[in-house]
Design a protein around this motif. Structure first.
Motif, PDB file in Angstrom:
ATOM      1  N   GLN A 160       0.824  -1.193   0.000  1.00 51.37           N
ATOM      2  CA  GLN A 160       0.000   0.000   0.000  1.00 51.37           C
ATOM      3  C   GLN A 160       0.866   1.255   0.000  1.00 51.37           C
ATOM      4  OE1 GLN A 160      -3.346   0.010  -0.395  1.00 51.37           O
ATOM      5  NE2 GLN A 160      -3.037   2.209  -0.675  1.00 51.37           N
ATOM      6  N   ALA A 161       2.019   1.182   0.677  1.00 49.14           N
ATOM      7  CA  ALA A 161       2.917   2.342   0.692  1.00 49.14           C
ATOM      8  C   ALA A 161       3.450   2.632  -0.714  1.00 49.14           C
ATOM      9  CB  ALA A 161       4.074   2.086   1.654  1.00 49.14           C
ATOM     10  N   SER A 162       3.795   1.585  -1.458  1.00 53.19           N
ATOM     11  CA  SER A 162       4.277   1.773  -2.836  1.00 53.19           C
ATOM     12  C   SER A 162       3.176   2.342  -3.729  1.00 53.19           C
ATOM     13  CB  SER A 162       4.762   0.434  -3.400  1.00 53.19           C
ATOM     14  OG  SER A 162       5.834  -0.071  -2.670  1.00 53.19           O
ATOM     15  N   ILE A 163       1.960   1.854  -3.532  1.00 53.21           N
ATOM     16  CA  ILE A 163       0.834   2.355  -4.313  1.00 53.21           C
ATOM     17  C   ILE A 163       0.605   3.829  -4.011  1.00 53.21           C
ATOM     18  CG2 ILE A 163      -1.646   2.155  -4.699  1.00 53.21           C
ATOM     19  CD1 ILE A 163      -0.137  -0.143  -5.919  1.00 53.21           C
ATOM     20  N   ASP A 164       0.696   4.194  -2.742  1.00 50.60           N
ATOM     21  CA  ASP A 164       0.492   5.604  -2.366  1.00 50.60           C
ATOM     22  C   ASP A 164       1.582   6.484  -2.968  1.00 50.60           C
ATOM     23  OD1 ASP A 164      -1.743   4.891  -0.941  1.00 50.60           O
ATOM     24  OD2 ASP A 164      -0.697   4.789   1.003  1.00 50.60           O
ATOM     25  N   ALA A 165       2.818   5.978  -2.997  1.00 51.45           N
ATOM     26  CA  ALA A 165       3.910   6.749  -3.602  1.00 51.45           C
ATOM     27  C   ALA A 165       3.675   6.927  -5.104  1.00 51.45           C
ATOM     28  CB  ALA A 165       5.241   6.041  -3.344  1.00 51.45           C
ATOM     29  N   LEU A 166       3.217   5.864  -5.754  1.00 51.61           N
ATOM     30  CA  LEU A 166       2.910   5.968  -7.188  1.00 51.61           C
ATOM     31  C   LEU A 166       1.810   6.982  -7.429  1.00 51.61           C
ATOM     32  CD1 LEU A 166       3.100   4.982 -10.127  1.00 51.61           C
ATOM     33  CD2 LEU A 166       1.480   3.167  -9.536  1.00 51.61           C
ATOM     34  N   ARG A 167       0.769   6.943  -6.596  1.00 49.36           N
ATOM     35  CA  ARG A 167      -0.335   7.893  -6.747  1.00 49.36           C
ATOM     36  C   ARG A 167       0.181   9.331  -6.639  1.00 49.36           C
ATOM     37  NH1 ARG A 167      -5.658   6.618  -5.400  1.00 49.36           N
ATOM     38  NH2 ARG A 167      -4.842   4.892  -4.111  1.00 49.36           N
ATOM     39  N   GLN A 168       1.066   9.563  -5.689  1.00 49.74           N
ATOM     40  CA  GLN A 168       1.622  10.907  -5.490  1.00 49.74           C
ATOM     41  C   GLN A 168       2.491  11.315  -6.685  1.00 49.74           C
ATOM     42  OE1 GLN A 168       4.364  11.305  -2.209  1.00 49.74           O
ATOM     43  NE2 GLN A 168       3.802  13.460  -1.883  1.00 49.74           N
ATOM     44  N   ASN A 169       3.298  10.382  -7.197  1.00 50.43           N
ATOM     45  CA  ASN A 169       4.184  10.697  -8.325  1.00 50.43           C
ATOM     46  C   ASN A 169       3.402  11.019  -9.592  1.00 50.43           C
ATOM     47  OD1 ASN A 169       6.307  10.249  -6.616  1.00 50.43           O
ATOM     48  ND2 ASN A 169       6.815   8.208  -7.427  1.00 50.43           N
ATOM     49  N   ILE A 170       2.295  10.310  -9.805  1.00 49.31           N
ATOM     50  CA  ILE A 170       1.470  10.585 -10.986  1.00 49.31           C
ATOM     51  C   ILE A 170       0.932  12.005 -10.916  1.00 49.31           C
ATOM     52  CG2 ILE A 170      -0.740  10.019 -12.093  1.00 49.31           C
ATOM     53  CD1 ILE A 170      -0.121   7.077 -11.537  1.00 49.31           C
ATOM     54  N   GLY A 171       0.515  12.429  -9.731  1.00 44.61           N
ATOM     55  CA  GLY A 171       0.059  13.808  -9.582  1.00 44.61           C
ATOM     56  C   GLY A 171       1.171  14.811  -9.798  1.00 44.61           C
ATOM     57  N   ARG A 172       2.367  14.496  -9.269  1.00 45.94           N
ATOM     58  CA  ARG A 172       3.504  15.394  -9.448  1.00 45.94           C
ATOM     59  C   ARG A 172       3.886  15.533 -10.927  1.00 45.94           C
ATOM     60  NH1 ARG A 172       7.303  12.486  -4.902  1.00 45.94           N
ATOM     61  NH2 ARG A 172       6.705  13.739  -3.070  1.00 45.94           N
ATOM     62  N   ALA A 173       3.843  14.427 -11.652  1.00 46.42           N
ATOM     63  CA  ALA A 173       4.258  14.430 -13.065  1.00 46.42           C
ATOM     64  C   ALA A 173       3.163  14.943 -13.999  1.00 46.42           C
ATOM     65  CB  ALA A 173       4.664  13.019 -13.487  1.00 46.42           C
ATOM     66  N   GLN A 174       1.974  15.191 -13.432  1.00 48.75           N
ATOM     67  CA  GLN A 174       0.848  15.693 -14.233  1.00 48.75           C
ATOM     68  C   GLN A 174       0.574  14.783 -15.447  1.00 48.75           C
ATOM     69  OE1 GLN A 174       1.660  19.804 -15.176  1.00 48.75           O
ATOM     70  NE2 GLN A 174       1.645  20.446 -13.037  1.00 48.75           N
ATOM     71  N   LEU A 175       0.413  13.507 -15.156  1.00 53.20           N
ATOM     72  CA  LEU A 175       0.194  12.522 -16.216  1.00 53.20           C
ATOM     73  C   LEU A 175      -1.279  12.304 -16.529  1.00 53.20           C
ATOM     74  CD1 LEU A 175       2.809   9.748 -15.318  1.00 53.20           C
ATOM     75  CD2 LEU A 175       3.037  11.666 -16.910  1.00 53.20           C
ATOM     76  N   LEU A 176      -2.172  12.935 -15.771  1.00 53.08           N
ATOM     77  CA  LEU A 176      -3.593  12.730 -16.015  1.00 53.08           C
ATOM     78  C   LEU A 176      -3.967  13.254 -17.397  1.00 53.08           C
ATOM     79  CD1 LEU A 176      -6.086  11.631 -14.520  1.00 53.08           C
ATOM     80  CD2 LEU A 176      -6.656  14.003 -13.923  1.00 53.08           C
ATOM     81  N   GLY A 177      -4.585  12.383 -18.207  1.00 49.45           N
ATOM     82  CA  GLY A 177      -4.935  12.739 -19.584  1.00 49.45           C
ATOM     83  C   GLY A 177      -3.800  12.540 -20.561  1.00 49.45           C
ATOM     84  N   ASN A 178      -2.615  12.214 -20.017  1.00 51.84           N
ATOM     85  CA  ASN A 178      -1.455  11.977 -20.881  1.00 51.84           C
ATOM     86  C   ASN A 178      -1.159  10.482 -20.936  1.00 51.84           C
ATOM     87  OD1 ASN A 178       1.013  11.815 -22.128  1.00 51.84           O
ATOM     88  ND2 ASN A 178       1.944  13.498 -20.999  1.00 51.84           N
ATOM     89  N   LEU A 179      -0.536   9.942 -19.889  1.00 52.71           N
ATOM     90  CA  LEU A 179      -0.309   8.504 -19.814  1.00 52.71           C
ATOM     91  C   LEU A 179      -1.306   7.809 -18.890  1.00 52.71           C
ATOM     92  CD1 LEU A 179       3.601   8.190 -19.695  1.00 52.71           C
ATOM     93  CD2 LEU A 179       2.069   7.789 -21.622  1.00 52.71           C
ATOM     94  N   VAL A 180      -2.128   8.579 -18.223  1.00 52.42           N
ATOM     95  CA  VAL A 180      -3.145   8.034 -17.333  1.00 52.42           C
ATOM     96  C   VAL A 180      -4.503   8.581 -17.730  1.00 52.42           C
ATOM     97  CG1 VAL A 180      -3.978   7.916 -14.932  1.00 52.42           C
ATOM     98  CG2 VAL A 180      -1.521   7.786 -15.414  1.00 52.42           C
ATOM     99  N   GLY A 181      -5.510   7.708 -17.824  1.00 45.52           N
ATOM    100  CA  GLY A 181      -6.848   8.134 -18.201  1.00 45.52           C
ATOM    101  C   GLY A 181      -7.448   9.089 -17.194  1.00 45.52           C
ATOM    102  N   THR A 182      -8.318   9.949 -17.656  1.00 45.95           N
ATOM    103  CA  THR A 182      -8.920  10.955 -16.776  1.00 45.95           C
ATOM    104  C   THR A 182      -9.772  10.343 -15.666  1.00 45.95           C
ATOM    105  OG1 THR A 182     -10.727  11.163 -18.375  1.00 45.95           O
ATOM    106  CG2 THR A 182      -8.920  12.745 -18.550  1.00 45.95           C
ATOM    107  N   ASP A 183     -10.195   9.095 -15.821  1.00 47.49           N
ATOM    108  CA  ASP A 183     -10.984   8.431 -14.779  1.00 47.49           C
ATOM    109  C   ASP A 183     -10.133   7.484 -13.930  1.00 47.49           C
ATOM    110  OD1 ASP A 183     -10.452   6.505 -16.637  1.00 47.49           O
ATOM    111  OD2 ASP A 183     -12.538   5.905 -16.972  1.00 47.49           O
ATOM    112  N   PHE A 184      -8.820   7.504 -14.124  1.00 51.68           N
ATOM    113  CA  PHE A 184      -7.868   6.671 -13.371  1.00 51.68           C
ATOM    114  C   PHE A 184      -8.145   5.170 -13.514  1.00 51.68           C
ATOM    115  CE2 PHE A 184      -7.667  10.736 -11.141  1.00 51.68           C
ATOM    116  CZ  PHE A 184      -6.300  10.940 -11.077  1.00 51.68           C
ATOM    117  N   ARG A 185      -8.835   4.785 -14.572  1.00 55.37           N
ATOM    118  CA  ARG A 185      -9.136   3.363 -14.765  1.00 55.37           C
ATOM    119  C   ARG A 185      -8.252   2.736 -15.856  1.00 55.37           C
ATOM    120  NH1 ARG A 185     -14.183   1.989 -12.505  1.00 55.37           N
ATOM    121  NH2 ARG A 185     -14.423   0.246 -13.950  1.00 55.37           N
TER     122      ARG A 185
END
Length: 830
Positions: A160-185
């Motif tokens: 869970q700690a690794s998953i939380d770190a990944l979640r934080q990094n995705i936000g930092r890298a602003q990947l939403l809509g780029n390499l990650v879908g807008t619905d996080f699915r």
């Protein structure tokens, strides 16, 4: 074709001892006096080329589908090595239907998929991007300055700690809509491709690549631990793979077309042997064609796969004319060998001219600067040239041995001698002034209406997604999903900014690139833009504690240099190694013709106004940029191609008929059909593109066959002294009914393409069906109507032709007319 024909050897000759075997042209004597040798040579060629045809492959190369000499494409190819990710690429989206991307089972499956794609031959591995690739990084501003690292934590364990770190990094890298879908699915794996397989050095095999992608999809779709995965794939190579998969069904359509042709011809002739020979000789031409193109090193692609069908259709058309002529002569008591030679004399010149016109229709496609269309033109021209040997020479020779069914021949003669009624009587009425005038008025109204509608014809795609495939195809459904969940679509339009080394770091260059991005963002259909200027803005603001007021391009060169170095670690595709080339990329909602036209217009205007010796703005790269360049070539080629094909057809008709009036009569129906075909494309929502561009040229080349056969008989009868009505009635009996038969047969064969999973093949099937039928109807109805006003008074050079005594066969009358023409044109015929 001059001959030694006399009145005696043109009569119905049932005994070969009464026939002068040295009569006819040199070519006729060479062929029919050595019939067995002709058959043996054709058999030998069939065996050799049949063996070669087994080596023919199916494939399509990215470079073959683009206009290599178009300025935009030249700009792209000259800078291709410096533009990462803007050429040929595949996007693979892995969706978790039962949860989101933070499911450990999903992430583990994503890792396996990423590794398989990374190791796939032909992949540009240095530029692959996904959550698992270390090149995808995050950056943030801290009290101590910038901090950053790969988005996927180095110590990821699935906890869970690794998953939380990944979640934080995705936000930092602003990947939403780029390499990650807008619905996080879902998340995307970006896979750029090389031109060649990096293990073999051979050109990339797109069909094999598509099969590997499908195997990955099949392996990982469905339940993977606690995740229910669905894999969506888009990109040029996947489109080509789906097209090549669909081509396997075309073999079935070929068989269906052959069966339809056999049934229609047999229903008309009731003769098994002649029907089998017509179809057999047409199939031999296709086999020769496939063998030759394999020997020349060509491969079949989604466009040229249709050429064998067209060659088969053209062969059936000419073969039916030869079969009909022989059948009628045999019915009058003529020996089958003599009947074959008579038919050869009457129709060989018209047949060769018609095939040359067909070849011209294909040949003008060489003017289109798109290799895949030029390959189509070459392979089709080869096929048409082979028909001269198989259907104009081999078929009469074979029929001279087998003859036709006596019952079928007698039936054919009774049908000819019986007073024509119904439709045929109606067609004869068009030689009368009242009927002719009425038909021409109606045709003029249809032509004007069709022209008005055709002015709305668009260049390029009119639908989103891959227009080569049907809207409900798996590819287009995948594409629609990706466009709805990602702001960076697969339709990229890139303007190349080219400067001196380190020039892209200059303040003025970055400002101009930023202005270009803003201009493109104002164009309808542009989702977003990305360039080095955007990264410099964000990093500059980050350097000043993330203050929004520093979200700008600083004139301080040291600040710009630092921002560029920082950007290069996470976004190396923003500029090349020496910073002399950088793209400004616009992501489009679609690649419809209207969207591309607007983007090109805005980008071209900006480039013209802002290019200087220090920095140049060059169009264009990216999939949408290449599509826009292709549309420009197609728009220019559309008119040029029609001008050349009509010019060639006019010249050929003039050489054949030696009368400008006859040329007008032959060409006007073709012009009307071309205009109505363009109107039909508008009504059916089709644009002019690489797939549909050849259709009208092919329709003109093939359609002129009808006029050549009809007019050649009609004019021969008129020059022999018949009235227009009598001459046209005879032309109907000799070739007109076969023209109708062939038109229906060809249309019935190609309409099966409408059921193809490949949309552009379905479009071509519909358009060719329309052109085959309309050219046939136009020839049968408009030729007599136009002839009433232009060809009522036709005279032979010199003295008039004396009509034969009562009871002399129509064959003798036609041949006599041709003899008078030839001998008066050449007192010493060969």
């Amino acid at each position: 074709m001059a001959t030694h024909n006399t009145r005696d050897n043109l009569k119905s000759i049932s005994n070969l001892d009464d026939f002068n075997h040295q009569s006819g042209s040199r070519l006729e004597r060479l062929i029919f006096n050595h019939r067995l040798l002709v058959i043996l040579l054709c058999t030998l060629v069939t065996v050799m080329l049949g063996w070669d045809s087994a080596r023919l492959t199916l494939n399509a190369a990215f470079e073959k589908t683009i206009p290599l000499n178009q300025p935009y494409i030249r700009n792209f190819l000259d800078n291709r090595a410096e533009l990462k990710g803007l050429g040929n690429a595949v996007r693979v989206v892995v969706q978790n239907r039962s949860g989101d991307i933070y499911d450990p089972a999903y992430l583990q499956a994503l890792k396996h998929i990423n590794d398989e794609l990374f190791l796939t031959p032909g992949v540009d591995r240095a530029n692959v991007k996904s959550l698992w690739m270390p090149v995808v990084r995050w950056n943030e501003v801290t009290e101590e300055g910038f901090a950053g690292g790969p988005v996927m934590p180095d110590n990821y364990t699935g906890s869970q700690a690794s998953i939380d770190a990944l979640r934080q990094n995705i936000g930092r890298a602003q990947l939403l809509g780029n390499l990650v879908g807008t619905d996080f699915r879902s998340s995307m794996i970006f896979v750029p491709l090389l031109d060649k397989d990096n293990t073999t050095g051979q050109p990339l095999d797109y069909w094999e690549l598509s099969k590997r992608l499908e195997s990955i999809r099949a392996q990982y779709s469905g339940t993977q631990g606690t995740a229910d995965l669905d894999i969506r794939i888009v990109g040029f190579s996947k489109v080509v793979g789906d097209l090549l998969d669909g081509l396997q069904q075309m073999i079935l359509y070929f068989a269906v077309a052959a069966v339809i042709a056999a049934l229609i011809i047999f229903a008309w002739t009731r003769c098994v042997r002649s029907t089998a020979l017509v179809l057999g000789c047409s199939c031999i031409a296709v086999l020769w064609q496939l063998g030759l193109i394999a020997r020349m090193g060509y491969a079949l692609d989604p466009y040229s796969i249709l050429v064998p069908f067209l060659v088969f259709a053209i062969g059936v058309s000419h073969g039916a004319q030869k079969m009909n002529g022989i059948m009628q002569d045999v019915a009058r008591g003529t020996h089958r060998l003599v009947a074959a030679r008579y038919t050869f004399r009457r129709l060989f010149l018209a047949g060769v001219t018609a095939l040359v016109a067909d070849a011209v229709g294909f040949g003008v496609l060489m003017l289109i600067d798109i290799p895949v269309i030029q390959d189509l033109a070459i392979t089709a021209s080869i096929g048409v040239a082979l028909l001269v040997f198989t259907n104009l020479i081999l078929l009469p020779v074979m029929l001279s041995y087998t003859g036709v069914s006596p019952k079928a021949a007698a039936r054919s003669l009774r049908a000819e001698q019986r007073q024509a009624g119904g439709l045929w009587r109606l067609l004869e009425r068009f030689t009368e002034r009242r009927w002719a005038a009425a038909l021409l008025v109606v045709s003029a109204i249809l032509t004007v209406a069709g022209f008005v509608v055709s002015t709305q014809l668009k260049i390029g795609d009119l639908d989103a997604g891959a227009s080569e495939l049907r809207p409900n195809s798996r590819y287009n459904l995948d594409n629609a999903y990706i466009n709805s969940k990602y702001s960076l679509s697969s339709d990229q339009f890139a303007v190349i900014v080219k400067t001196k080394a380190e020039g892209c770091l200059e303040y003025q260059t970055l400002v101009e690139a930023d202005r270009l991005g803003w201009v493109l963002q104002q164009v309808p259909g542009v989702q977003s833009t990305v360039s080095l200027a955007d990264a410099v803005r964000k990093i500059t603001a980050g350097s000043y504690e993330g203050s929004p007021k520093w979200m700008s391009i600083s004139p301080n060169q040291d600040v710009l240099n630092y921002a560029a170095r920082t950007a290069s670690t996470s976004n190396p595709e923003l500029f090349n190694n020496d910073c002399s080339v950088m793209p400004v990329v616009a992501y489009l909602t679609d690649h419809k013709a209207r969207t591309l036209d607007q983007v090109v217009q805005a980008a071209e205007a900006f480039a013209t106004a802002h290019s200087t010796p220090e920095r140049q703005f060059l169009l264009a790269a990216g999939s949408a940029g290449i599509e826009a360049a292709t549309n420009i070539v197609v728009r220019k080629a559309n008119l040029t191609m029609l001008m050349y094909v009509y010019a060639a057809v006019i010249v050929l008709c003039f050489i054949t008929f030696r009368s400008w009036r006859a040329v007008v009569v032959a060409v006007v129906p073709l012009v009307i059909t071309s205009i109505l075909c363009e109107a039909l494309m508008v009504l059916l929502g089709m644009g002019v593109k690489v797939a549909t561009l050849p259709v009208i040229a092919l329709g003109v080349g093939i359609g002129v066959d009808y006029a050549l056969y009809l007019l050649s008989i009609q004019l021969a009868r008129q020059r022999a002294g018949d009235t227009l009505a009598e001459a046209y009635r005879h032309a109907l009996r000799i070739t007109g009914k076969v023209v109708a038969l062939v038109g229906v047969t060809l249309a019935a064969g190609v309409i099966t393409w409408a059921f193809s999973p490949i949309k552009f093949q379905a479009d071509m099937g519909i358009l060719l069906t329309f052109m085959f039928l309309w050219n046939m109807l136009g020839a049968l109805a408009l030729i007599p109507a136009l002839s009433h006003f232009l060809l009522r008074d036709v005279h032979v050079f010199g003295s008039p032709v004396v009509l034969p005594p009562a009871g002399e066969t129509s064959v003798a009358l036609e041949a006599k007319a041709r003899t008078v023409q030839c001998t008066q044109a050449d007192p010493n015929p060969v």
